[in-house]
Design a protein around this motif. Sequence first.
Motif, PDB file in Angstrom:
ATOM      1  N   LEU A 165      34.373  45.149  35.691  1.00  0.00           N
ATOM      2  CA  LEU A 165      33.199  44.468  35.159  1.00  0.00           C
ATOM      3  C   LEU A 165      33.139  43.023  35.641  1.00  0.00           C
ATOM      4  O   LEU A 165      32.101  42.547  36.097  1.00  0.00           O
ATOM      5  CB  LEU A 165      33.219  44.514  33.625  1.00  0.00           C
ATOM      6  CG  LEU A 165      32.066  43.836  32.914  1.00  0.00           C
ATOM      7  CD1 LEU A 165      30.752  44.559  33.221  1.00  0.00           C
ATOM      8  CD2 LEU A 165      32.313  43.803  31.421  1.00  0.00           C
ATOM      9  N   LYS A 166      34.247  42.322  35.573  1.00  0.00           N
ATOM     10  CA  LYS A 166      34.255  40.905  35.926  1.00  0.00           C
ATOM     11  C   LYS A 166      34.261  40.665  37.435  1.00  0.00           C
ATOM     12  O   LYS A 166      33.560  39.794  37.938  1.00  0.00           O
ATOM     13  CB  LYS A 166      35.463  40.197  35.299  1.00  0.00           C
ATOM     14  CG  LYS A 166      35.413  40.152  33.793  1.00  0.00           C
ATOM     15  CD  LYS A 166      34.219  39.356  33.320  1.00  0.00           C
ATOM     16  CE  LYS A 166      34.183  39.259  31.815  1.00  0.00           C
ATOM     17  NZ  LYS A 166      33.004  38.578  31.326  1.00  0.00           N
ATOM     18  N   ALA A 167      35.061  41.423  38.148  1.00  0.00           N
ATOM     19  CA  ALA A 167      35.196  41.182  39.592  1.00  0.00           C
ATOM     20  C   ALA A 167      34.037  41.754  40.396  1.00  0.00           C
ATOM     21  O   ALA A 167      33.584  41.149  41.362  1.00  0.00           O
ATOM     22  CB  ALA A 167      36.521  41.763  40.092  1.00  0.00           C
ATOM     23  N   PHE A 168      33.562  42.934  39.986  1.00  0.00           N
ATOM     24  CA  PHE A 168      32.546  43.614  40.782  1.00  0.00           C
ATOM     25  C   PHE A 168      31.197  43.705  40.080  1.00  0.00           C
ATOM     26  O   PHE A 168      30.261  44.282  40.607  1.00  0.00           O
ATOM     27  CB  PHE A 168      33.034  45.023  41.150  1.00  0.00           C
ATOM     28  CG  PHE A 168      34.353  45.018  41.877  1.00  0.00           C
ATOM     29  CD1 PHE A 168      34.462  44.485  43.157  1.00  0.00           C
ATOM     30  CD2 PHE A 168      35.491  45.523  41.264  1.00  0.00           C
ATOM     31  CE1 PHE A 168      35.674  44.468  43.816  1.00  0.00           C
ATOM     32  CE2 PHE A 168      36.716  45.508  41.924  1.00  0.00           C
ATOM     33  CZ  PHE A 168      36.808  44.980  43.200  1.00  0.00           C
ATOM     34  N   LYS A 169      31.111  43.169  38.877  1.00  0.00           N
ATOM     35  CA  LYS A 169      29.873  43.177  38.092  1.00  0.00           C
ATOM     36  C   LYS A 169      29.332  44.589  37.916  1.00  0.00           C
ATOM     37  O   LYS A 169      28.142  44.842  37.969  1.00  0.00           O
ATOM     38  CB  LYS A 169      28.797  42.282  38.733  1.00  0.00           C
ATOM     39  CG  LYS A 169      29.245  40.873  39.047  1.00  0.00           C
ATOM     40  CD  LYS A 169      29.425  40.071  37.781  1.00  0.00           C
ATOM     41  CE  LYS A 169      29.695  38.626  38.113  1.00  0.00           C
ATOM     42  NZ  LYS A 169      30.916  38.100  37.629  1.00  0.00           N
ATOM     43  N   ARG A 170      30.232  45.542  37.743  1.00  0.00           N
ATOM     44  CA  ARG A 170      29.857  46.944  37.531  1.00  0.00           C
ATOM     45  C   ARG A 170      30.533  47.451  36.272  1.00  0.00           C
ATOM     46  O   ARG A 170      31.631  47.037  35.934  1.00  0.00           O
ATOM     47  CB  ARG A 170      30.298  47.810  38.706  1.00  0.00           C
ATOM     48  CG  ARG A 170      29.594  47.473  39.989  1.00  0.00           C
ATOM     49  CD  ARG A 170      30.115  48.370  41.101  1.00  0.00           C
ATOM     50  NE  ARG A 170      29.439  48.078  42.326  1.00  0.00           N
ATOM     51  CZ  ARG A 170      28.455  48.817  42.812  1.00  0.00           C
ATOM     52  NH1 ARG A 170      28.068  49.894  42.181  1.00  0.00           N
ATOM     53  NH2 ARG A 170      27.873  48.488  43.937  1.00  0.00           N
TER      54      ARG A 170
END
Length: 178
Positions: A165-170
Amino acid sequence: MLEVRKLLEVGCYDGVHMIGIHGMGGVGKSTLARAVYNSLIAENFDSLCFLEDVREKSNKHGLEHLQSILMSEVLGKEEINLTSKQQGISMIKCRLKRKKILLILDDVDNLEQLRALAGGCDWFGPGSRIIITTRDKQLLATHQVTRTYEVRELNENDALRLLTLKAFKRKRLIQIMC
């Protein structure tokens, strides 16, 4: 966050509640405290104060500095100069005992800090809530904080989801075929 909000009993005005959030370093105690602070409606309190990095700032600037920040924020005054820790204690006890405040003491690491900033429930007005984040569960017990929440480290799946979620915004992990 829901567990901590239950401990706070914000709608209850029977007294002052001190809540401790404890756990190992880097596990998210400060983040949790900030989220609770931001989610509580300011209308529930006369004043709000989030004192972050208490350990570092008290070592660097002294407890009088933190007491001054607390008093300035709660009373809405520009600058309050204190000459001693004892003067700060007296002023906090005298000026805040009728105010309903939300106070966060972030990253507390010794009893002297608690005694100087939130010595007792009788320092604050009914309905006040004091949240203390620390790595030291025993420190909370020594200060007679009985309402506590332990922040635990994430399990492997939750850690991977958070990273994604944080690194890839997924929200989901993308499967990579080798």
